[in-house]
Design a protein around this motif. Structure first.
Motif, PDB file in Angstrom:
ATOM      1  N   ASN A 157       0.875  -1.184   0.000  1.00  0.00           N
ATOM      2  CA  ASN A 157       0.000   0.000   0.000  1.00  0.00           C
ATOM      3  C   ASN A 157       0.912   1.233   0.000  1.00  0.00           C
TER       4      ASN A 157
ATOM      5  N   TYR B 122       2.991   8.281  -0.644  1.00  0.00           N
ATOM      6  CA  TYR B 122       4.406   8.497  -0.352  1.00  0.00           C
ATOM      7  C   TYR B 122       5.232   8.997  -1.537  1.00  0.00           C
TER       8      TYR B 122
ATOM      9  N   GLY C 147       0.660  -3.335   9.576  1.00  0.00           N
ATOM     10  CA  GLY C 147       1.059  -2.402  10.625  1.00  0.00           C
ATOM     11  C   GLY C 147       2.535  -2.564  10.924  1.00  0.00           C
TER      12      GLY C 147
ATOM     13  N   GLU D  98      -5.307  -4.654  10.895  1.00  0.00           N
ATOM     14  CA  GLU D  98      -4.289  -3.614  11.047  1.00  0.00           C
ATOM     15  C   GLU D  98      -4.568  -2.802  12.315  1.00  0.00           C
TER      16      GLU D  98
ATOM     17  N   VAL E  89       5.025  -3.658   9.226  1.00  0.00           N
ATOM     18  CA  VAL E  89       5.778  -4.827   8.754  1.00  0.00           C
ATOM     19  C   VAL E  89       7.009  -4.314   8.013  1.00  0.00           C
TER      20      VAL E  89
ATOM     21  N   ILE F  93       1.383  -4.069   3.524  1.00  0.00           N
ATOM     22  CA  ILE F  93       2.631  -3.381   3.867  1.00  0.00           C
ATOM     23  C   ILE F  93       2.607  -1.957   3.339  1.00  0.00           C
ATOM     24  N   GLY F  94       2.773  -0.990   4.216  1.00  0.00           N
ATOM     25  CA  GLY F  94       2.743   0.415   3.824  1.00  0.00           C
ATOM     26  C   GLY F  94       4.131   0.917   3.465  1.00  0.00           C
ATOM     27  N   GLY F  95       4.749   1.617   4.405  1.00  0.00           N
ATOM     28  CA  GLY F  95       6.038   2.271   4.157  1.00  0.00           C
ATOM     29  C   GLY F  95       7.070   1.369   3.484  1.00  0.00           C
TER      30      GLY F  95
ATOM     31  N   HIS G 111      -9.543   1.362   5.215  1.00  0.00           N
ATOM     32  CA  HIS G 111      -8.261   1.674   5.862  1.00  0.00           C
ATOM     33  C   HIS G 111      -8.475   2.692   6.980  1.00  0.00           C
TER      34      HIS G 111
ATOM     35  N   ALA H 144      -0.383   0.485  15.284  1.00  0.00           N
ATOM     36  CA  ALA H 144       0.819  -0.133  14.697  1.00  0.00           C
ATOM     37  C   ALA H 144       1.138   0.446  13.318  1.00  0.00           C
ATOM     38  N   ILE H 145       0.205   1.210  12.753  1.00  0.00           N
ATOM     39  CA  ILE H 145       0.400   1.691  11.383  1.00  0.00           C
ATOM     40  C   ILE H 145       1.374   2.865  11.359  1.00  0.00           C
ATOM     41  N   GLY H 146       2.488   2.652  10.680  1.00  0.00           N
ATOM     42  CA  GLY H 146       3.469   3.725  10.493  1.00  0.00           C
ATOM     43  C   GLY H 146       4.212   4.134  11.756  1.00  0.00           C
TER      44      GLY H 146
END
Ligand code: PGA
Length: 238
Positions: free
Chosen positions: A6, A10, A198, A157, A200, A219-221, A85, A161-163
Motif C-alpha cells: 500500500n 508516499y 502495521g 491492522e 511490517v 505493507i505500507g512504508g 483503511h 501499529a500503522i506507520g
C-alpha cells in the motif's frame, strides 16, 4: 501467502518511475502493489505486477466528478482494492455504510476487496480489541450473502501499529486473527484469508512469519522501497 503493498501518497512521479524501472521484470502471483490512482497506469503498462487500488468511489455512476469507479478500475485490469483503511476512517470519516457500498461495487466488478479492520491504542488499552474488530466486520459483512463474502480478504491492522514501528506480539496477533477467522466462519460459514498489517518491515518479517494463521501482509512504508519489499516477499516464500 498474499503480500499487498500500500504505497499511500508516499511517492512522487520520479520515485515511482524509479520503482517501476527496478521491478519491471518481476512477476509473482502472490504479490499485489497498490499505487496512487495517478500511477496505476505506470504500473499496469510497464510491469508484470498484479496491481490493486487504494480506493474506489462509493457511487457506481457514470457522472461523478473527481471519482474513480469500480467499473473504471476493472477496465484498467485492477484485481484488488483496499477498503476501510484506518486513515480513511479517521481523516475522511468513512464508515461501515460507505465500506459496504464500495465493497458491493467492487464485487460486482470482479475486484477483490481487501477490507481493513483494527483497534486504536485506547481501545486496546481498554481490552476492547475483539469488540471493535468484531463490530467493524459484522457491520459490513452482514450486508452480503455468503457467495459474495467469499470474495473478500480481511486485513487486520491495529491502528496504533500503522506507520509507528510498533507491532503487536505474535501471541496478540494470533489471538485476534483466530478470533476474526472464527467469527466469520461461525456467522457466514466461510473461511476468509486474513492478512496482518502495521509496521511490517525487513527486520520483523521473519518473526511475524512464525505465525502460521496469517495468510499474508498489508505493507505500507516498506512497500515503497523495492529492495525491502522484495526482501519481505522472499522471506514469505521460505
Ligand atoms: P505501515 O502501513 O506498513 O507503514 O505501517 C500499513 C498500512 O497502512 O496499510
Amino acid at each position: 501467502m498474499l503480500i499487498v503493498g500500500n504505497q499511500k501518497t508516499y511517492l512522487s512521479k520520479e520515485a515511482v518511475l524509479e520503482f517501476v524501472s527496478k521491478i519491471k521484470d518481476y512477476r509473482n502471483n502472490n504479490v499485489v502493489i497498490c499505487p496512487s490512482y495517478l500511477y496505476i497506469d505506470l504500473f499496469c503498462s510497464n510491469t508484470d505486477l498484479i496491481v490493486g487500488s487504494q480506493n474506489v468511489s462509493e457511487k457506481e455512476i457514470s457522472s461523478m466528478t473527481g471519482e474513480i469507479t469500480a467499473r473504471q478500475l476493472s477496465s484498467m485490469g485492477i484485481k484488488y482494492c483496499i477498503v476501510g483503511h484506518s486513515e480513511r476512517r479517521e481523516y475522511l470519516k468513512e464508515n461501515s455504510d460507505v465500506f459496504a457500498n464500495k465493497i458491493k461495487n467492487l464485487i460486482d466488478n470482479n475486484i477483490i476487496p481487501i477490507f481493513c479492520v483494527g483497534e486504536k491504542q485506547t481501545e486496546k488499552g481498554n481490552n476492547l480489541t475483539k469488540d471493535v474488530v468484531g463490530k467493524q466486520i459484522l457491520e459490513v459483512l452482514s450486508n452480503f450473502a455468503s457467495c459474495d463474502i467469499k470474495n473478500i480478504v480481511i486485513a487486520y491492522e491495529p491502528v496504533w501499529a500503522i506507520g509507528t514501528g510498533l507491532v503487536p506480539t505474535n501471541e496478540e496477533i494470533i489471538d485476534v486473527v483466530n478470533y476474526i477467522k472464527d467469527l466469520i466462519s461461525d456467522k457466514f460459514g466461510i473461511n476468509l484469508l486474513v492478512l496482518y498489517g502495521g509496521s511490517v518491515n525487513k527486520k520483523n518479517i521473519s518473526l511475524l512469519n512464525q505465525i502460521s494463521s496469517i495468510d499474508g501482509y498489508l505493507i505500507g512504508g516498506a512497500s515503497t522501497k523495492v529492495d525491502e519489499f522484495l526482501y519481505i516477499v522472499s522471506e514469505c516464500s521460505k
